[in-house]
Scaffold this active site. Structure first.
Site, PDB file in Angstrom:
ATOM      1  N   ARG A  47       0.800  -1.218   0.000  1.00 19.50           N
ATOM      2  CA  ARG A  47       0.000   0.000   0.000  1.00 19.50           C
ATOM      3  C   ARG A  47       0.839   1.277   0.000  1.00 19.50           C
ATOM      4  NH1 ARG A  47      -5.125  -1.043   2.503  1.00 19.50           N
ATOM      5  NH2 ARG A  47      -5.647   1.147   2.251  1.00 19.50           N
ATOM      6  N   HIS A  67      -6.808  -4.227  -8.032  1.00 24.20           N
ATOM      7  CA  HIS A  67      -6.689  -3.445  -6.800  1.00 24.20           C
ATOM      8  C   HIS A  67      -8.064  -3.303  -6.129  1.00 24.20           C
ATOM      9  CE1 HIS A  67      -4.146  -0.832  -4.322  1.00 24.20           C
ATOM     10  NE2 HIS A  67      -5.175  -0.002  -4.229  1.00 24.20           N
ATOM     11  N   TYR A 124     -16.689  12.617 -14.916  1.00 26.43           N
ATOM     12  CA  TYR A 124     -16.578  13.827 -15.727  1.00 26.43           C
ATOM     13  C   TYR A 124     -15.222  13.957 -16.425  1.00 26.43           C
ATOM     14  CZ  TYR A 124     -20.696  15.255 -13.073  1.00 26.43           C
ATOM     15  OH  TYR A 124     -21.942  15.311 -12.491  1.00 26.43           O
TER      16      TYR A 124
END
Length: 827
Positions: free
Chosen positions: A48, A94, A137
């Site tokens: 991580r 992931h 977007y």
């Protein structure tokens, strides 16, 4: 029967499980918690939070790039929705949530976060102050820099491992053709440890790596000749390179980042000072600066010199934060306070904690480069083996085809007479001594590929493959050749992607640098006496505190370097002056914002002054004619003369609430040609007309008028003549000597004692002062005063001829190639 024992996990009666063959273990709670926490910590560290020292990526970044590479979202591909990239990465590699993946992808697309962005983003990907738009977007694809990280994945250059559910495979590291970790930096918080790496210039890092390839024993100081310090995406300045060297040596250190700012007049504010910030520290946005300034001004009140703050940042001009200073504030001292109290100056704690062979280690500059180069050697070696094997396999097939083409008719008969494919394959292997792979390839090859022309092509390919295999073998057999290949490939990367250094480096110890960069002097400027000077070329400036020695020396020597002084006003640093223009307008102007001239005894250079057009808003064709004091109420006022021969003494009753007003009401086509501040009214007013008439009379003959007055007749002009000069001259100044009259045409200049001209009445025609030669029709310039000086239009001094006592003499040729542009008093 279940029961709980002290300090252990719940214990169940073993007899209940014996029949099922199960075993119950009694484990202490402390051991269970420790084991579970260590597994969690290990997972966070390795999967991580910490980057791999080889490719400089955390697992999430690596998986994003690999997922985009697998889907074909390359720089030549059209943009795709970010949510599509996030969903594909989360589903395959992931499984930690779409928000975490999108945040990681956004940072890879921000040019203010990375020196070499790895994602080419389209849409709102945020700013240092604001977050990005939602993933639905925005759009994205891989950048050219990212292709250098993943470009060699298909050549067995790195190891692959199963993904989280074992259904797919993902790379354990990317091939990475450039030192991404040093170039882009990174940050992350693990369990009990954290990393915070600062970005660098790609060209500098690659140059250091190439030097290290050929000089493995290179010292840190030698490497720092190539990498003198970090290079931040946002530019700015970095203070204290001694701390940078410490970080490069040990992997830990603290550097000081400072914004790049300039002080100067505020545009459109008539001289008010401002601080303009054009580059910010890494990770700091304008809104954060403004918020901190607001808090310091309104709450703690430690910043008292700021009038306004404006954020004029845009995509075209980049960062532009304008901090307007209050009147009377020293901008340099205010900037020092801003550095001290706001994020315009911030620290960056370098902690180069990375994973090396799965173990967290803190590395210095040389060690980081060595890990990267070791990775590149391995990548290039594995890539070379792969390419050599592929060429050997192809060469084997080509050689088989060439054997078949030697007796193609026999090959065809054998195949045609065989019972099946296996029999044909066995026959080819036995009769032509081919391998099974060669025989199968011949059987699969269409007859149209077995022509004479194809034989020529195959022979050419055979020769090419043989040469390539030999070259690849050299790389595998000779470490020197391997190092040369790696160095050449790194050089190609910098050729394609290098950029100029953005961050300025300030050498030295951090404490000493900070102490040296702090400007001396108080925030508020004292209201000391000073002089404001107007040059003949229209520059305005002020002196520092006027000492008696400097003032006396200036009066005694009176010579201006590179420029001629047209008017001088004695005032104070925090006072005001009047700036009078040719259109009869007057502007109140603060003295403090004016540029301060260097303190030099006896001489003064106005080359560093402010143009009068920047000080007041002038119309087209309008110019500044003089400057005057604001507070001298004992004076009769300001004497002005116009082009059409009008004279006026304007009473010093300036409006209190208006910063702009008229000192004379002019007729159409008229303008002020000269103006002089009267000291006590004993001066002599003098007009000089274009037709060479000089008229002088006492200033007491002109009655002072208010601002609305239009003046009275000053000189009687003949025909189309006009006034070329007007001034108030003192004839009783023994210290400065006798006034002189200087007149100039296009060809000649004449200097005559003022006493040679008799006084006459106001509004008369005067007497002739310059006899015109053939081809001369009008005076170009005239001037009257003590210690005359001439200058060109650019301000360069011009020597004038000797005094001519003839009142109406014809003058002397110009003294030199330059045409006289201005006539003024020295000093």
């Amino acid at each position: 029967m279940a029961r709980r024992s002290k300090g252990s996990v719940t214990k169940v009666d073993p007899s209940a499980f014996d029949r099922a063959g199960a075993t119950v273990l009694d484990t202490p709670v402390t051991n269970e918690i420790e084991d579970s926490y260590l597994e969690y910590a290990y997972s966070v560290i390795h999967s991580r939070a910490l980057p791999d020292a080889r490719d400089g990526l955390k697992p999430v970044h690596r998986r994003i790039l690999y997922s985009m590479h697998e889907q074909g979202y390359r720089p030549t591909h059209a943009y795709v929705k970010s949510s599509r990239v996030v969903g594909d990465c989360m589903g395959k590699y992931h499984p930690h949530g779409d928000l975490a993946i999108y945040d990681a992808m956004v940072r890879m697309a921000q040019d203010f976060s990375l020196n070499a962005p790895l994602v080419d983003g389209h849409g709102n990907f945020g700013s240092p102050d604001d977050g990005p738009a939602a993933s639905r977007y925005t759009e994205a694809r891989m950048s050219n820099e990212a292709m250098l990280l993943v470009g060699e994945l298909g050549e067995e250059t790195v190891d692959f491992r199963p993904n989280y559910d074992g259904s797919l495979e993902e790379p354990s590291v990317l091939p990475a053709a450039f030192p991404n970790l040093l170039v882009n930096g990174t940050s992350g918080i693990a369990v009990g440890m954290a990393t915070n790496m600062i970005p660098h210039n790609l060209g500098e890092v690659v140059a250091a790596a190439r030097w290290l390839i050929n000089h493995p024993d290179a010292s840190l100081d030698k490497l720092m000749e190539f990498v003198p310090g970090p290079d931040l995406p946002t530019g700015g300045m970095l203070l204290g390179l001694d701390e940078v060297r410490k970080a490069y040596e040990t992997g830990r250190g603290v550097v000081r980042m400072r914004a790049r700012a300039e002080t100067g007049p505020l545009e459109g504010s008539r001289g008010r000072q401002a601080i303009t910030v054009t580059e910010l520290p890494y990770g700091v946005g304008p809104e954060k600066i403004i918020e901190k300034i607001t808090d310091e001004v309104t709450k703690s009140k430690r910043l008292t010199g700021i009038a306004d703050v404006k954020d004029l940042t845009d995509r075209e001009n980049g960062t532009r934060l304008v901090i307007e200073c209050k009147v009377g504030v020293n901008p340099q001292a205010l900037l020092a306070d801003l550095y001290r109290l706001t994020p315009l100056e911030q620290s960056f704690g370098i902690n180069n904690l990375v994973l090396v062979d799965g173990q967290p280690q803190t590395l210095g500059l040389k060690a980081l480069l060595e890990v990267f180069l070791k990775h590149r050697y391995e990548v290039v070696t594995r890539r070379t083996r792969y390419r050599k094997r592929k060429r050997e396999e192809r060469l084997h097939l080509v050689e088989g085809l060439l054997k078949a083409l030697l007796d193609i008719d026999k090959v065809i008969r054998l195949i045609r007479n065989s019972d099946n494919a296996q029999a044909a394959r066995d026959g080819l292997m036995k009769q032509f001594k081919l391998s099974e792979i060669q025989a199968s390839y011949i059987l699969d090859t269409p007859l149209r590929r077995l022509t004479k022309y194809d034989k020529i092509e195959l022979e050419s390919e055979q020769e090419k493959l043989t040469g390539e295999i030999a070259e690849l073998a050299k790389i595998l057999d000779d470490p020197a050749v391997l190092r040369k290949v790696v160095s050449t490939e790194l050089a190609k990367v910098t050729k394609d992607l290098t950029w100029e250094r953005r961050t300025a480096l300030i050498d030295g110890d951090l404490k000493e640098v900070l102490a040296a960069s702090k400007p001396a002097g108080p925030l508020e400027v004292a209201d000391d006496p000073c002089q404001v000077l107007l040059s003949a070329t229209g520059l305005v400036a002020r002196t520092a505190a006027e000492s008696e020695e400097a003032s006396e020396a200036r009066r005694r020597n009176g010579r201006a370097r590179n420029d001629a002084v047209a008017a001088v006003v004695h005032t104070t640093a925090r006072g005001q002056i009047l700036v009078v223009t040719s259109k009869g307008r007057a502007f109140k102007t603060d003295v403090l914002p004016l540029p301060v001239l260097p303190e030099q005894v006896g001489t003064v250079s106005l080359s560093g002054g402010m143009a009068a057009s920047e000080l007041v808003p002038l119309d087209k064709g309008e110019r500044v004619v003089t400057i005057a004091p604001m507070t001298d109420t004992t004076s009769p006022g300001l004497a002005v003369g116009t082009r059409q021969g009008v004279v006026k003494v304007c009473s010093p009753e300036w409006p209190v609430r208006s910063d702009e007003f008229e000192v004379i009401t002019l007729k159409d086509g008229d303008e002020i040609v000269g103006a002089t501040w009267l000291t006590d009214g004993s001066e002599t007013l003098v007009f000089v007309s274009s037709d060479s008439s000089l008229l002088r009379y006492e200033a007491g003959l002109v009655r002072p008028q208010g601002l609305k007055g239009g003046g009275m007749a000053g000189i009687k002009l003949a025909g189309d003549a006009h006034t070329v000069f007007f001034a108030a001259v003192r004839t009783d100044d023994d210290e400065h000597g006798e006034p002189m009259v200087v007149t100039a045409t296009g060809n000649t200049v004449k200097v005559t004692p003022f006493a040679e001209y008799p006084a006459k009445g106001r509004a008369t025609g005067g007497v002739r002062t310059h006899r015109f030669l053939k081809g001369e029709h009008a005076l170009r310039l005239a001037w009257i005063g003590s210690r005359p000086a001439g200058s060109t239009d650019t301000g360069s001094s011009v020597e004038l001829p000797e005094v001519d006592t003839r009142r109406d003499g014809s003058g002397h040729p110009h003294p030199g190639p330059d045409v006289v542009g201005h006539l003024v008093e020295r000093g």
